[in-house]
Design an enzyme around this catalytic site. Sequence first.
Site, short mmCIF file in Angstrom:
data_model
loop_
_atom_site.label_atom_id
_atom_site.label_comp_id
_atom_site.label_asym_id
_atom_site.label_seq_id
_atom_site.Cartn_x
_atom_site.Cartn_y
_atom_site.Cartn_z
CB SER A 123 6.01 4.23 -6.23
OG SER A 123 7.33 4.64 -6.40
CG ASP A 393 7.35 8.55 -6.15
OD1 ASP A 393 8.52 8.99 -6.24
OD2 ASP A 393 7.00 7.48 -6.66
#
Length: 554
Positions: A123, A393
């Site tokens: 992330s 993401d």
Amino acid sequence: MHNFKEKIKKFLLLIVLILLQGILVESYVWRSPNNDDQAFWRENAERYLSKILKSQDIKGVDKAKNVILFIGDGMSFATIAAGRVLKGQMEKRSGEEAELVFESFPHIGMAKTYNTDKQVPDSAGTATALFTGVKTIIGAIGLNPASDESTANDRMKGIIDWAQAMKKRTGIVTTTRITHATPAATYAYAAKRNYECDTNVPEFMRSYYKDIARQLVEDYPGKGMNVIFGGGRDFLGASKKQESKFKFSGTAEISCNRNDSQNLVEKYFQQFDNKTNVKYVTTSGEMIALNIDDIDHVLGLFSNNQMDYESVRDKGSDGQPSLTEMTKTAIKILDNKKNKNGFLLMVEGGRIDQAHHQNYARLAIEEMVEFERAIQEAVDMTSDDTLIIVTADHAHSMVFNGYPTRGSDIFGMGNKPDAEPYETLVYSTGPGYYMHVSNDTNRFINITQFSDSQRAAPTYMHSSLIPMPDGTHSGEDVGVFAIGPGSRLIQGVFEQNYIPYVISFASCVGPVSHKNPLCVDNESKSNLAADTNQNLSFLLTLNCICILFRQFVS
Ligand SMILES: *[C@@H]1O[C@H](CO)[C@@H](O)[C@H](O)[C@H]1NC(C)=O
Ligand SMILES: *[C@@H]1O[C@H](CO)[C@@H](O)[C@H](O)[C@H]1NC(C)=O
Ligand SMILES: *[C@@H]1O[C@H](CO)[C@@H](O)[C@H](O)[C@H]1NC(C)=O
Ligand SMILES: *[C@@H]1O[C@H](CO)[C@@H](O)[C@H](O)[C@H]1NC(C)=O
Ligand SMILES: *[C@@H]1O[C@H](CO)[C@@H](O)[C@H](O)[C@H]1NC(C)=O
Ligand SMILES: CC(=O)N[C@H]1CO[C@H](CO)[C@@H](O)[C@@H]1O
Ligand SMILES: [Zn+2]
């Protein structure tokens, strides 16, 4: 005469050679996929933008006053499909035919999520791509991929900086702690994502990096944000309140006891003058009681660490707000009477990912459905001057499989007659393995041995093939869904770092606003433009002239 013809022939051949060389150089040198510096990713995004702009027959109206970027952390296509079924089943339908609000958005694309050094990303690296327009290495936040980890401040600016430079109001909302990788990448700079707390920044790095919590309250763009909602009081050294019920217990989890004994919430207040209306809230009741109209800045920290999962949170006024409630309040505050130039808001459904890591399929999909409610709220509250982009993401290791009958419980079992019963949602990696493989026989336990009530518990783990204390992400593409001005630029399969370039172009902020004819008023103010294409063409032309010159001289 003969001689002249030969010369013409030679000349034409040369032209062809030069053109060929140009093409080769363009495609293999400057566009090498191993090139990991900032200019490469910026050029890549600009080129895709030009391509999409050229390919559109109808000129769109690409000027967005407001932008809302929704990020479902770990919201893979499998998660979306399962979420759709759960949404339908919660409405007492079969489920498969249900529609998520963003599925009806007019423009859809797919983003490639890899980090500069990893096929399957994390992330921190992906959030850096999503906010700054530059892909970076795994675990790094705002860090130029070409720079040495231990060099003095080299933070890459991103969408929040760009929007603030154009005097737009800005905000971030998340269900994780506010210093966690995704929100951190909107404002911070760190070689490692775990520099969230002062004690986590190694001694030898302290002269280069401030912890992420301090960056939020001490530096721009963090302290310039108008709305900051999430968890993580411990990380800001603020006074503790009741602990969360279901802590994220993966190996990636960290906690914080600040060693510098700073209360960063107090520090946050100290930097505003007494004419600025600044608020701090810690419960859902306090958030709802805010007098929205004239708020300049609000900091809401609703838990000591991560916020609770939606299905187990305390829904009372002393408890934590839902993602939908936070999103609704954030939009109202950003768009209150102090708003003149529009706003930019990032909303993260941050715990879809964390539930997946623990193989809590039920919690993950319920988090996804709550995330979708927040998007519905934003769609209802805004009009056609707002660009809304929904994406993830990165993907996750959950698979939606088997041949379950139409209308089967999405958390139930597949239905393949010649196999042992197995779950519709299973994981390739994670701690679910330990719950499902017998320590005596080393074989998967017959799934029907788990009672319905066991399987309905939030902490029940779906089975996993590979044992790991913390499951992994996966590397497939994620969906990008867009509506509003500029949304037509979301189209095709592109690198993830293209998304902030769409935001830049459409909302007249940042590096490519000057390319949008509707942003002309703002042109002189945009000093971030990096027009590499011009330099490339210039170099190529120079190269050609040199070759020609040498041939004719010799
Ligand atoms: C905490 O601070 C003290 C005094 O400044 C220092 O000696 C100690 O190493 C610090 N501990 C950590 C974990 O940073
Ligand atoms: C606000 O700050 C100014 C300057 O520091 C001070 O003179 C004034 O008394 C303050 N007003 C209030 C209401 O505190
Ligand atoms: C196997 O042993 C581990 C470690 O004691 C335990 O956590 C796990 O639940 C056990 N698995 C089963 C299926 O009982
Ligand atoms: C698993 O349990 C079900 C239901 O009791 C049973 O029908 C099935 O045969 C079992 N499978 C195996 C391999 O034992
Ligand atoms: C292009 O070249 C100019 C100087 O000719 C330089 O200032 C600029 O930084 C270059 N742009 C990029 C993106 O390299
Ligand atoms: C600072 C500034 O002048 N921003 C302007 C950029 O363009 C938009 C759209 O025309 C204006 O609303 C802003 O005021
Ligand atoms: Zn994750």
